[in-house]
Motif scaffolding. Structure first.
Motif, mmCIF file in Angstrom:
data_model
loop_
_atom_site.group_PDB
_atom_site.id
_atom_site.type_symbol
_atom_site.label_atom_id
_atom_site.label_comp_id
_atom_site.label_asym_id
_atom_site.label_seq_id
_atom_site.Cartn_x
_atom_site.Cartn_y
_atom_site.Cartn_z
ATOM 1 N N TYR A 5 0.797 -1.246 0.007
ATOM 2 C CA TYR A 5 -0.144 0.047 -0.018
ATOM 3 C C TYR A 5 0.830 1.125 -0.075
ATOM 4 O O TYR A 5 1.985 1.249 0.497
ATOM 5 C CB TYR A 5 -0.949 0.012 1.108
ATOM 6 C CG TYR A 5 -1.859 -1.107 1.097
ATOM 7 C CD1 TYR A 5 -3.013 -1.046 0.511
ATOM 8 C CD2 TYR A 5 -1.634 -2.161 2.086
ATOM 9 C CE1 TYR A 5 -4.077 -2.154 0.631
ATOM 10 C CE2 TYR A 5 -2.450 -3.385 2.039
ATOM 11 C CZ TYR A 5 -3.658 -3.155 1.523
ATOM 12 O OH TYR A 5 -4.551 -4.202 1.395
ATOM 13 N N LEU A 10 -2.567 3.719 3.232
ATOM 14 C CA LEU A 10 -2.194 3.332 4.708
ATOM 15 C C LEU A 10 -2.956 4.301 5.789
ATOM 16 O O LEU A 10 -3.554 3.987 6.652
ATOM 17 C CB LEU A 10 -0.739 3.149 5.049
ATOM 18 C CG LEU A 10 -0.293 2.051 4.415
ATOM 19 C CD1 LEU A 10 1.406 1.968 4.823
ATOM 20 C CD2 LEU A 10 -0.794 0.772 5.128
ATOM 21 N N TRP A 11 -2.908 5.512 5.320
ATOM 22 C CA TRP A 11 -3.428 6.564 6.053
ATOM 23 C C TRP A 11 -5.114 6.497 6.275
ATOM 24 O O TRP A 11 -5.607 6.339 7.241
ATOM 25 C CB TRP A 11 -3.199 8.110 5.667
ATOM 26 C CG TRP A 11 -3.569 9.084 6.480
ATOM 27 C CD1 TRP A 11 -2.900 9.786 7.730
ATOM 28 C CD2 TRP A 11 -5.144 9.602 6.686
ATOM 29 N NE1 TRP A 11 -4.051 10.455 8.257
ATOM 30 C CE2 TRP A 11 -5.070 10.710 7.700
ATOM 31 C CE3 TRP A 11 -6.158 9.617 5.926
ATOM 32 C CZ2 TRP A 11 -6.193 11.163 7.973
ATOM 33 C CZ3 TRP A 11 -7.171 10.478 6.000
ATOM 34 C CH2 TRP A 11 -7.219 11.196 7.102
ATOM 35 N N HIS A 12 -5.788 6.014 5.236
ATOM 36 C CA HIS A 12 -6.918 5.986 4.985
ATOM 37 C C HIS A 12 -7.629 4.708 5.885
ATOM 38 O O HIS A 12 -8.460 4.746 6.562
ATOM 39 C CB HIS A 12 -7.710 5.938 3.730
ATOM 40 C CG HIS A 12 -7.743 7.149 2.887
ATOM 41 N ND1 HIS A 12 -8.619 8.259 3.151
ATOM 42 C CD2 HIS A 12 -6.943 7.709 1.972
ATOM 43 C CE1 HIS A 12 -8.445 9.283 2.538
ATOM 44 N NE2 HIS A 12 -7.183 9.134 1.692
ATOM 45 N N LEU A 13 -6.682 3.622 5.492
ATOM 46 C CA LEU A 13 -6.991 2.520 6.564
ATOM 47 C C LEU A 13 -6.940 2.604 8.021
ATOM 48 O O LEU A 13 -7.632 2.389 8.648
ATOM 49 C CB LEU A 13 -5.903 1.175 6.011
ATOM 50 C CG LEU A 13 -6.342 0.650 4.646
ATOM 51 C CD1 LEU A 13 -5.165 -0.145 4.228
ATOM 52 C CD2 LEU A 13 -7.849 0.038 4.519
ATOM 53 N N THR A 14 -5.699 3.122 8.377
ATOM 54 C CA THR A 14 -5.901 3.405 9.763
ATOM 55 C C THR A 14 -6.567 4.549 10.399
ATOM 56 O O THR A 14 -7.019 4.292 11.570
ATOM 57 C CB THR A 14 -4.104 3.777 10.244
ATOM 58 O OG1 THR A 14 -3.949 4.903 9.377
ATOM 59 C CG2 THR A 14 -3.190 2.718 9.817
ATOM 60 N N HIS A 15 -7.046 5.342 9.637
ATOM 61 C CA HIS A 15 -7.847 6.564 10.048
ATOM 62 C C HIS A 15 -9.231 5.629 10.213
ATOM 63 O O HIS A 15 -9.915 6.155 11.221
ATOM 64 C CB HIS A 15 -7.798 7.608 9.064
ATOM 65 C CG HIS A 15 -8.837 8.839 9.412
ATOM 66 N ND1 HIS A 15 -8.553 9.516 10.395
ATOM 67 C CD2 HIS A 15 -9.979 9.190 9.034
ATOM 68 C CE1 HIS A 15 -9.647 10.455 10.632
ATOM 69 N NE2 HIS A 15 -10.612 10.094 9.528
ATOM 70 N N MET A 17 -9.838 2.651 10.883
ATOM 71 C CA MET A 17 -9.683 1.821 12.205
ATOM 72 C C MET A 17 -9.902 2.765 13.153
ATOM 73 O O MET A 17 -10.596 2.281 14.254
ATOM 74 C CB MET A 17 -8.700 0.908 11.930
ATOM 75 C CG MET A 17 -8.448 0.029 11.149
ATOM 76 S SD MET A 17 -6.957 -0.978 10.485
ATOM 77 C CE MET A 17 -5.931 -1.144 11.992
ATOM 78 N N ARG A 18 -9.059 3.795 13.481
ATOM 79 C CA ARG A 18 -9.157 4.908 14.751
ATOM 80 C C ARG A 18 -10.927 5.224 14.777
ATOM 81 O O ARG A 18 -11.163 5.438 16.177
ATOM 82 C CB ARG A 18 -8.207 5.934 14.185
ATOM 83 C CG ARG A 18 -7.031 5.638 14.699
ATOM 84 C CD ARG A 18 -5.983 6.957 14.775
ATOM 85 N NE ARG A 18 -4.879 6.654 14.119
ATOM 86 C CZ ARG A 18 -4.448 7.363 12.807
ATOM 87 N NH1 ARG A 18 -4.992 8.355 12.598
ATOM 88 N NH2 ARG A 18 -3.327 7.003 12.439
#
Length: 105
Positions: A5, A10-15, A17-18
């Motif tokens: 990725y 990655l930012w969108h995925l982790t955001h 999840m947060r």
């Protein structure tokens, strides 16, 4: 399909999840408030019942407001004594003199 990725993905995925974790935390906090509220109500109800029982016990000890209610014919199942003879502790043996097996007393 790529197995890596880029930084934006990655930012969108982790955001995402947060956001999910924060939403779950908010729901848990809300559920906890409901449980604490219900616990407070239950505690007040128990205190009220304790107070009523204490007041009733005082009335009974003073002999006030006690009514005599006739028992049903036969005395009722809960009032009959089962077995024969007096109810005593120690199996009927005197506490002063116990059977020891020798006749030295």
């Amino acid at each position: 399909m790529s197995s890596s990725y880029d930084a934006e993905e990655l930012w969108h995925l982790t955001h995402g999840m947060r956001l999910l974790v924060v939403a779950e935390f908010a729901l848990d906090a809300q559920r906890l408030q409901v449980v604490e509220y219900e616990l407070a109500i239950s505690s007040r109800q128990i205190n009220s019942i304790d107070h009523q029982l204490y007041a009733h016990d005082l009335q009974l000890r003073r002999g006030g407001d006690v009514r005599v209610v006739p028992l049903p014919p036969g005395g009722g199942a809960r009032t009959r004594q089962r077995g024969y003879g007096p109810r005593t502790r120690g199996g009927g043996i005197s506490h002063r003199r116990r059977v020891t097996g020798d006749d030295s007393e």
